[in-house]
Design a protein around this motif. Sequence first.
Motif, PDB file in Angstrom:
ATOM      1  N   GLU A  65     -59.389 -33.836  23.950  1.00 20.84           N
ATOM      2  CA  GLU A  65     -57.958 -34.035  24.176  1.00 20.84           C
ATOM      3  C   GLU A  65     -57.563 -33.475  25.537  1.00 20.84           C
ATOM      4  N   ARG A  66     -56.677 -34.191  26.208  1.00 17.70           N
ATOM      5  CA  ARG A  66     -56.203 -33.728  27.507  1.00 17.70           C
ATOM      6  C   ARG A  66     -54.964 -32.856  27.319  1.00 17.70           C
ATOM      7  N   PRO A  67     -55.006 -31.615  27.759  1.00 17.74           N
ATOM      8  CA  PRO A  67     -53.825 -30.744  27.618  1.00 17.74           C
ATOM      9  C   PRO A  67     -52.787 -31.039  28.688  1.00 17.74           C
ATOM     10  N   ALA A  68     -51.578 -30.522  28.483  1.00 18.27           N
ATOM     11  CA  ALA A  68     -50.519 -30.677  29.475  1.00 18.27           C
ATOM     12  C   ALA A  68     -50.677 -29.673  30.611  1.00 18.27           C
ATOM     13  N   LEU A  69     -51.350 -28.546  30.336  1.00 18.58           N
ATOM     14  CA  LEU A  69     -51.472 -27.470  31.321  1.00 18.58           C
ATOM     15  C   LEU A  69     -52.584 -26.531  30.886  1.00 18.58           C
ATOM     16  N   VAL A  70     -53.229 -25.881  31.868  1.00 15.78           N
ATOM     17  CA  VAL A  70     -54.289 -24.910  31.569  1.00 15.78           C
ATOM     18  C   VAL A  70     -53.907 -23.554  32.157  1.00 15.78           C
ATOM     19  N   VAL A  71     -53.980 -22.507  31.329  1.00 15.42           N
ATOM     20  CA  VAL A  71     -53.864 -21.123  31.795  1.00 15.42           C
ATOM     21  C   VAL A  71     -55.282 -20.574  31.828  1.00 15.42           C
ATOM     22  N   LEU A  72     -55.763 -20.200  33.009  1.00 18.15           N
ATOM     23  CA  LEU A  72     -57.169 -19.861  33.208  1.00 18.15           C
ATOM     24  C   LEU A  72     -57.329 -18.421  33.672  1.00 18.15           C
ATOM     25  N   ILE A 122     -64.614 -22.941  37.888  1.00 22.49           N
ATOM     26  CA  ILE A 122     -63.961 -23.725  36.841  1.00 22.49           C
ATOM     27  C   ILE A 122     -62.720 -24.414  37.406  1.00 22.49           C
ATOM     28  N   VAL A 123     -61.972 -23.697  38.248  1.00 20.40           N
ATOM     29  CA  VAL A 123     -60.808 -24.317  38.887  1.00 20.40           C
ATOM     30  C   VAL A 123     -61.252 -25.536  39.702  1.00 20.40           C
ATOM     31  N   ARG A 124     -62.296 -25.365  40.489  1.00 18.08           N
ATOM     32  CA  ARG A 124     -62.779 -26.465  41.333  1.00 18.08           C
ATOM     33  C   ARG A 124     -63.170 -27.664  40.468  1.00 18.08           C
ATOM     34  N   LEU A 173     -59.495 -33.744  36.489  1.00 19.08           N
ATOM     35  CA  LEU A 173     -58.188 -34.202  36.011  1.00 19.08           C
ATOM     36  C   LEU A 173     -57.079 -33.567  36.843  1.00 19.08           C
ATOM     37  N   PRO A 174     -55.971 -34.279  37.034  1.00 22.36           N
ATOM     38  CA  PRO A 174     -54.831 -33.715  37.770  1.00 22.36           C
ATOM     39  C   PRO A 174     -53.939 -32.870  36.858  1.00 22.36           C
ATOM     40  N   LEU A 175     -54.518 -31.791  36.329  1.00 21.83           N
ATOM     41  CA  LEU A 175     -53.787 -30.933  35.402  1.00 21.83           C
ATOM     42  C   LEU A 175     -53.183 -29.732  36.116  1.00 21.83           C
ATOM     43  N   PRO A 176     -51.973 -29.322  35.754  1.00 15.43           N
ATOM     44  CA  PRO A 176     -51.446 -28.057  36.284  1.00 15.43           C
ATOM     45  C   PRO A 176     -52.290 -26.881  35.790  1.00 15.43           C
ATOM     46  N   VAL A 177     -52.584 -25.940  36.685  1.00 13.04           N
ATOM     47  CA  VAL A 177     -53.409 -24.778  36.338  1.00 13.04           C
ATOM     48  C   VAL A 177     -52.711 -23.512  36.809  1.00 13.04           C
ATOM     49  N   ILE A 178     -52.574 -22.544  35.893  1.00 12.33           N
ATOM     50  CA  ILE A 178     -52.080 -21.207  36.238  1.00 12.33           C
ATOM     51  C   ILE A 178     -53.253 -20.241  36.125  1.00 12.33           C
TER      52      ILE A 178
END
Length: 222
Positions: free
Chosen positions: A29-36, A48-50, A56-61
């Motif tokens: 499943e594709r999430p709306a956002l990832v907190v990493l 992992i960020v790279r 995917l063009p996901l927002p990452v915090i």
Amino acid sequence: MVGDYLKLHGFRVSLCDGGAALRRALEEERPALVVLDLNMPGEDGLSIVRDLKQRLPLPVIMLTATASPDDRVNGLDLGADDYLAKPCELRELLARIRALLRRAVAPQRPAGAGGARELVRFGTKILDLGAHVLRDEAGAEHPLTGSEFNLLKAFADNPRRVLSRDRLLDLAGARDPEAYDRAIDVRITRIRRKIEPDADAPAYIRTVRGAGYMFMPDGEKG
């Protein structure tokens, strides 16, 4: 702790204990956002960020306990959208998540397209004005009556403005045979159950005593 906090505020959360678990989750499943968290055993968080941004063009915090300027610069250069040093204030993390998600679902208007869909976030849900659909973070649709959609659209068109019941009747379509007098209150109650993290303490559609209702896009409580 972070996962539990976000769940309490209406988010559906998948917890992953490393890069491999994250990749398995993305296959399902594709999430709306990832907190990493950058400081994990095994694979380096920056790699992992790279990899994530290439997939995917996901927002990452990013979260990191080191608060190293190098980590921050490298992570942002790799495509991360925001950064918080640990220990972080959970309310600030929540605010940043909401801000990123609002930007992610901002209305998209391709050049020359006058009828593009508009997406408006209402608490835990997203209203698609073009498709007349209310969706959650996973994209699942939640049923709306015609008058409920019209009320949400009225709020979307008038953020942070007090709307009286009479005005809401006008904006929502007074020809609706069900839309009369205090029936607006009943509809607002139903809408709150669909969009508010806590319908008993509404933060997005507030009651303004003696005046009506007001839509607060950022969830400010009175």
